[in-house]
Design a protein around this motif. Structure first.
Motif, PDB file in Angstrom:
ATOM      1  N   UNK A   1      18.795  74.816  43.088  1.00  0.00           N
ATOM      2  CA  UNK A   1      19.795  75.768  43.580  1.00  0.00           C
ATOM      3  C   UNK A   1      19.363  77.224  43.434  1.00  0.00           C
ATOM      4  N   UNK A   2      18.847  77.580  42.264  1.00  0.00           N
ATOM      5  CA  UNK A   2      18.471  78.976  42.028  1.00  0.00           C
ATOM      6  C   UNK A   2      17.271  79.385  42.879  1.00  0.00           C
ATOM      7  N   UNK A   3      16.299  78.515  42.956  1.00  0.00           N
ATOM      8  CA  UNK A   3      15.122  78.807  43.783  1.00  0.00           C
ATOM      9  C   UNK A   3      15.525  78.884  45.258  1.00  0.00           C
ATOM     10  N   UNK A   4      16.374  77.975  45.682  1.00  0.00           N
ATOM     11  CA  UNK A   4      16.841  77.952  47.072  1.00  0.00           C
ATOM     12  C   UNK A   4      17.529  79.264  47.437  1.00  0.00           C
ATOM     13  N   UNK A   5      18.333  79.795  46.518  1.00  0.00           N
ATOM     14  CA  UNK A   5      19.031  81.067  46.769  1.00  0.00           C
ATOM     15  C   UNK A   5      18.026  82.204  46.966  1.00  0.00           C
ATOM     16  N   UNK A   6      16.972  82.202  46.170  1.00  0.00           N
ATOM     17  CA  UNK A   6      15.941  83.240  46.291  1.00  0.00           C
ATOM     18  C   UNK A   6      15.190  83.115  47.615  1.00  0.00           C
ATOM     19  N   UNK A   7      14.846  81.883  47.968  1.00  0.00           N
ATOM     20  CA  UNK A   7      14.118  81.644  49.220  1.00  0.00           C
ATOM     21  C   UNK A   7      14.978  82.050  50.415  1.00  0.00           C
ATOM     22  N   UNK A   8      16.254  81.694  50.387  1.00  0.00           N
ATOM     23  CA  UNK A   8      17.158  82.058  51.484  1.00  0.00           C
ATOM     24  C   UNK A   8      17.311  83.570  51.612  1.00  0.00           C
ATOM     25  N   UNK A   9      17.278  84.260  50.490  1.00  0.00           N
ATOM     26  CA  UNK A   9      17.351  85.733  50.490  1.00  0.00           C
ATOM     27  C   UNK A   9      16.155  86.321  51.240  1.00  0.00           C
TER      28      UNK A   9
ATOM     29  N   UNK B   1       3.539  70.299  43.589  1.00  0.00           N
ATOM     30  CA  UNK B   1       3.781  71.568  44.279  1.00  0.00           C
ATOM     31  C   UNK B   1       5.230  71.978  44.046  1.00  0.00           C
ATOM     32  N   UNK B   2       5.475  73.286  44.046  1.00  0.00           N
ATOM     33  CA  UNK B   2       6.836  73.794  43.821  1.00  0.00           C
ATOM     34  C   UNK B   2       7.651  73.784  45.102  1.00  0.00           C
ATOM     35  N   UNK B   3       6.995  74.115  46.201  1.00  0.00           N
ATOM     36  CA  UNK B   3       7.651  74.116  47.504  1.00  0.00           C
ATOM     37  C   UNK B   3       6.657  73.624  48.555  1.00  0.00           C
TER      38      UNK B   3
ATOM     39  N   UNK C   1      12.056  74.666  57.918  1.00  0.00           N
ATOM     40  CA  UNK C   1      12.640  75.183  56.684  1.00  0.00           C
ATOM     41  C   UNK C   1      11.679  74.932  55.532  1.00  0.00           C
ATOM     42  N   UNK C   2      11.943  75.580  54.402  1.00  0.00           N
ATOM     43  CA  UNK C   2      11.132  75.419  53.197  1.00  0.00           C
ATOM     44  C   UNK C   2      11.706  74.259  52.383  1.00  0.00           C
ATOM     45  N   UNK C   3      10.864  73.324  51.976  1.00  0.00           N
ATOM     46  CA  UNK C   3      11.301  72.168  51.191  1.00  0.00           C
ATOM     47  C   UNK C   3      11.077  72.415  49.705  1.00  0.00           C
TER      48      UNK C   3
END
Length: 270
Positions: free
Chosen positions: A234-242, A100-102, A226-228
């Motif tokens: 880092x890049x995916x985390x930035x998108x998710x946080x947005x 899984x991705x997240x 939170x989303x794991x």
């Protein structure tokens, strides 16, 4: 001597490439998702109002607040979303193995979990409570009253750890689903169930013989959801946080929880 130097330089190169490959595999989670065009989300759909099953248009469908958040993340990434259903204690393992991705399934970003996974900013502040039979609220007024009694929890949840820490003299029974724990309570197999408050509220509202105890349970862990993601995303985390920041600002997450809660009550009454 030169041959030793060549050997050492060669080994250094191998280690460097290995480290680079490991780094690339972890930091390219976003590219991986975009390349395949699908965001695979691990979850356990027995956690209303965050994720649960109901019949929609004649089909068994997974719905809930977490589902809406996952859909918003997929929209931000410009990909489709695929929900992968499993037991809660396998949700994080699925992300770690790359299946899984997240993972978004009412997951608390504890310090121990943060050593292995990346987590988004929190999107919901949870609270842990103890559910008992309504006619037993006067019997169980403090944690010591559960000495040598049985208390049920969901296996792999932070509530499992909270129960063991607060009810050290009780027999903590770990079960796969919250619904199983509630059934054990109603049938008299256990004397209490430790649950997240929003989930507990749903069961109490659906069962007139149950109540939330006034006993306060202490927690040293981070109870916010939170989303794991894989470590180094880092890049995916930035998108998710947005996405999370936008949904919070618009008040949508609270609406998702409230709407899903109402739907869970409606679905259970059918």
């Amino acid at each position: 001597m030169k041959s030793w130097k060549k050997l050492l330089l060669g080994l250094a190169g191998v280690f460097a490439l290995t480290a680079l490959a490991a780094c690339s595999s972890s930091t390219n989670t976003l590219d991986k998702v975009k390349d395949k065009g699908t965001l695979t989300v691990a979850l356990n759909p027995h956690f209303a109002p965050f994720e649960f099953k109901t019949i929609q248009d004649g089909k068994d469908t997974i719905v809930g607040a977490d589902i809406e958040i996952a859909k918003a993340i997929a929209d931000e990434l410009g990909v489709k979303v695929k929900f992968s259903e499993m037991s809660f204690d396998n949700v994080l393992a699925s992300v770690q193995s790359g299946k899984a991705d997240i993972a978004i399934s009412g997951i608390s970003a504890t310090k121990e979990r943060q050593k292995i996974f990346d987590f988004s900013d929190s999107y919901y502040e949870s609270e842990t409570v103890l559910v008992v039979k309504k006619d037993a609220t006067e019997t169980y007024k403090q944690t010591s009253d559960f000495a040598k009694k049985s208390v049920a929890v969901q296996k792999g949840s932070i509530q499992e750890n909270i129960a063991k820490a607060n009810l050290s003299d009780a027999n903590v029974v770990s079960l796969a689903q919250p619904g199983e724990a509630i059934n054990e309570l109603k049938s008299g197999q256990v004397e209490g169930v430790v649950l997240e408050k929003a989930i507990a509220q749903g069961y109490v509202d659906q069962n007139s013989d149950l109540a939330m105890s006034d006993i306060a349970l202490k927690s040293d862990s981070n109870d916010a959801y939170a989303v794991a993601m894989p470590k180094g995303s880092d890049e995916l985390k930035a998108k998710v946080n947005k996405v999370i920041a936008k949904l919070k600002k618009e008040g949508k997450i609270d609406s998702y929880v409230q709407d899903a809660y109402a739907l869970s009550l409606k679905s259970s009454s059918k």
